[in-house]
Design an enzyme around this catalytic site. Structure first.
Site, PDB file in Angstrom:
ATOM      1  CE1 TYR A  41      12.145 -34.370  64.228  1.00 60.49           C
ATOM      2  CE2 TYR A  41      13.721 -32.034  63.388  1.00 60.49           C
ATOM      3  CZ  TYR A  41      12.823 -32.411  64.610  1.00 60.49           C
ATOM      4  OH  TYR A  41      13.164 -31.681  65.850  1.00 60.49           O
ATOM      5  CD1 TRP A  61       8.661 -28.891  75.287  1.00 57.14           C
ATOM      6  CD2 TRP A  61       9.490 -29.071  77.383  1.00 57.14           C
ATOM      7  NE1 TRP A  61      10.358 -29.193  75.551  1.00 57.14           N
ATOM      8  CE2 TRP A  61      10.934 -28.537  76.489  1.00 57.14           C
ATOM      9  CE3 TRP A  61       9.715 -28.779  78.960  1.00 57.14           C
ATOM     10  CZ2 TRP A  61      11.770 -29.793  76.783  1.00 57.14           C
ATOM     11  CZ3 TRP A  61      10.822 -29.077  79.293  1.00 57.14           C
ATOM     12  CH2 TRP A  61      12.134 -29.239  78.974  1.00 57.14           C
ATOM     13  N   GLY A  80      16.212 -21.236  60.134  1.00 54.07           N
ATOM     14  CA  GLY A  80      17.587 -21.331  60.351  1.00 54.07           C
ATOM     15  C   GLY A  80      17.983 -22.658  60.596  1.00 54.07           C
ATOM     16  CG  HIS A  98      19.936 -34.377  75.504  1.00 50.84           C
ATOM     17  ND1 HIS A  98      19.395 -34.995  76.164  1.00 50.84           N
ATOM     18  CD2 HIS A  98      19.361 -33.762  74.342  1.00 50.84           C
ATOM     19  CE1 HIS A  98      18.090 -34.589  75.461  1.00 50.84           C
ATOM     20  NE2 HIS A  98      17.966 -33.877  74.319  1.00 50.84           N
TER      21      HIS A  98
END
Length: 346
Positions: A148, A165, A236, A256
C-alpha cells in the site's frame, strides 16, 4: 519409454518457457483497451481501425490481435475488405471493464506490480523473503506497508481483489450454510466485494469490514455505496488493535500472507473475540495433502514468497492452526474453483 514420449518433453519445456508470453499478450490487450473498444463498437473492426482508435502502430496492433486470436480471446473473419476482429464470449465477460465479472483490474495488478516482483524470483528463493525492495525500492519488512505504498497502488490492489470475488465469492460463501450467523466480521475485508456477496446471499446478516484506516476510507469512497446499510466499517490493525465481537469471522486470503506464528497469534485473538457458538471461515486456495498440486495453488505459494511473509497450506495445516487457537469441529469444503473454505467452530 517410446520415442514419441521422448519427443514430448522438449515440446513441454518450450511451452513452459514461453508461458509468460501468453499472459503478457492478454495483459497488454487489456491495458490498451482492445476488448473495450470491440465491445463498444458493436461490430468487428480491422486492425487498422483498432490501431487508429487506440493510438498504436498498425504493425504492432495486427500482431497483438492475431496473438489474441490464437489465445481464443478474439475471433477473426476474413472478408473482401480484409481481416475483421471481434471479441469472443470469454473476453466480453471477463476482460472488458464494464462487465460485472470483469477481471481487468486484477490483470492490471498482475501486469504492473506482481510481474515486477516475479522478476526477482531467484533472489526470493535464495533469501526466503519478498522482493519489494528490489522491485520498487521500498522497505519490505512490512509487506502491506510496501503493498500500500501509494493510494494508486491501494486502489489497484483493492479493485483487483474485488474482481476476483465477483467470480469466486459466492462459491466460498455457499460452501457452508452461514445463515445462522447474523453478525459477521470480515477481517481485512478491503474493497468489500466479499461482504457484498455475503449480504446478498444471506440477507439477514450484517457484515462489518475491519481493515486499516486508509483501506476503510478508500472502500467507503470507491467501492461500497452508502445506501448499503447491512455493511459497516471499523478501522484497525488486527495484529495490534482489539478485534470486534462477532458470531462469525471471515478471513479471506488473510492467513496465506503470514507465517505460522503470526497466524496463530491472529487466530488466538479471533477465538477470544468470537461469541460462544460462533466460528471462523477461512477462504484460501488449498494445497493437496502431499503438496503435489493444484498447480495454481503452488504458483500462488510462490507469489506469497515474492510479495508477503506467508505461503499456501494444506487443509490439515489450516486445521492444525485453527485447533491450536481453540476452534473445534473443523470442516473443509473444496469448491472445485480457485478458492476453498475451512470452517471452525467455538
Amino acid at each position: 519409454m517410446s520415442s514419441t514420449e521422448d519427443l514430448d518433453y522438449p515440446q513441454v519445456i518450450l511451452q513452459y518457457s514461453s508461458g509468460f508470453l501468453l499472459s503478457k499478450v492478454m495483459f497488454t490487450a487489456c491495458e490498451l483497451g482492445v476488448f473495450d473498444l470491440l465491445l463498444e463498437s458493436g461490430e468487428p473492426l480491422s486492425s487498422d481501425a483498432i490501431a487508429a482508435r487506440l493510438g498504436t502502430s498498425t504493425t504492432g496492433m495486427e500482431r497483438l490481435l492475431d496473438a489474441c486470436v490464437g489465445l481464443k480471446l478474439l475471433a477473426v473473419e476474413l472478408t473482401q475488405e480484409g481481416a475483421l476482429y471481434r471479441n469472443t464470449e470469454i473476453s466480453n465477460i471477463y476482460l472488458t471493464k464494464s462487465s460485472p465479472k470483469s477481471q481487468y483490474h486484477i490483470m492490471m495488478y498482475y501486469s504492473n506490480t506482481v510481474y515486477l516482483c516475479w522478476h526477482y524470483l531467484a533472489d526470493a528463493v535464495r533469501e526466503g523473503r519478498n522482493q519489494y525492495e528490489r522491485a520498487f525500492g521500498v522497505l519490505s519488512k512490512d509487506p502491506f506497508g510496501a503493498m500500500y505504498r501509494s493510494e494508486e497502488e491501494m486502489l489497484k490492489f483493492m479493485a483487483g481483489q474485488n474482481s476476483v470475488w465477483s467470480i469466486c465469492g459466492r462459491d466460498v460463501l455457499a460452501a457452508f450454510d452461514l445463515s445462522p450467523f447474523r453478525q459477521i466480521c470480515d477481517l481485512g475485508g478491503g474493497g468489500g466485494a466479499l461482504a457484498r456477496e455475503c449480504v446478498s446471499l444471506y440477507p439477514n446478516s450484517m457484515v462489518m469490514i475491519y481493515d486499516l484506516p486508509k483501506v476503510v476510507q478508500l472502500a467507503k469512497e470507491q467501492f461500497v455505496p452508502p445506501e448499503e446499510h447491512r455493511i459497516a466499517f471499523r478501522e484497525g490493525d488486527f495484529f495490534n488493535d482489539s478485534i470486534p465481537e462477532a458470531e462469525l469471522y471471515i478471513l479471506s486470503k488473510i492467513l496465506h500472507d503470514w507465517d505460522d506464528d503470526k497466524c496463530r497469534q491472529l487466530l488466538a485473538k479471533v477465538y477470544k473475540a468470537c461469541r460462544p457458538g460462533g466460528g471462523v471461515l477461512l477462504v484460501e486456495s488449498l494445497l493437496n495433502e502431499d503438496k503435489s498440486g493444484p498447480l495454481e495453488t503452488q504458483l500462488y505459494s510462490m507469489n506469497m514468497l515474492v510479495q508477503t511473509e506467508g505461503k499456501e497450506r494444506t487443509a490439515a495445516e489450516y486445521s492444525k492452526l485453527l485447533e491450536a487457537a481453540g476452534f473445534r469441529e473443523v470442516q473443509v469444503k473444496r469448491t472445485g474453483k480457485l478458492y476453498d473454505a475451512v470452517l471452525g467452530s467455538k
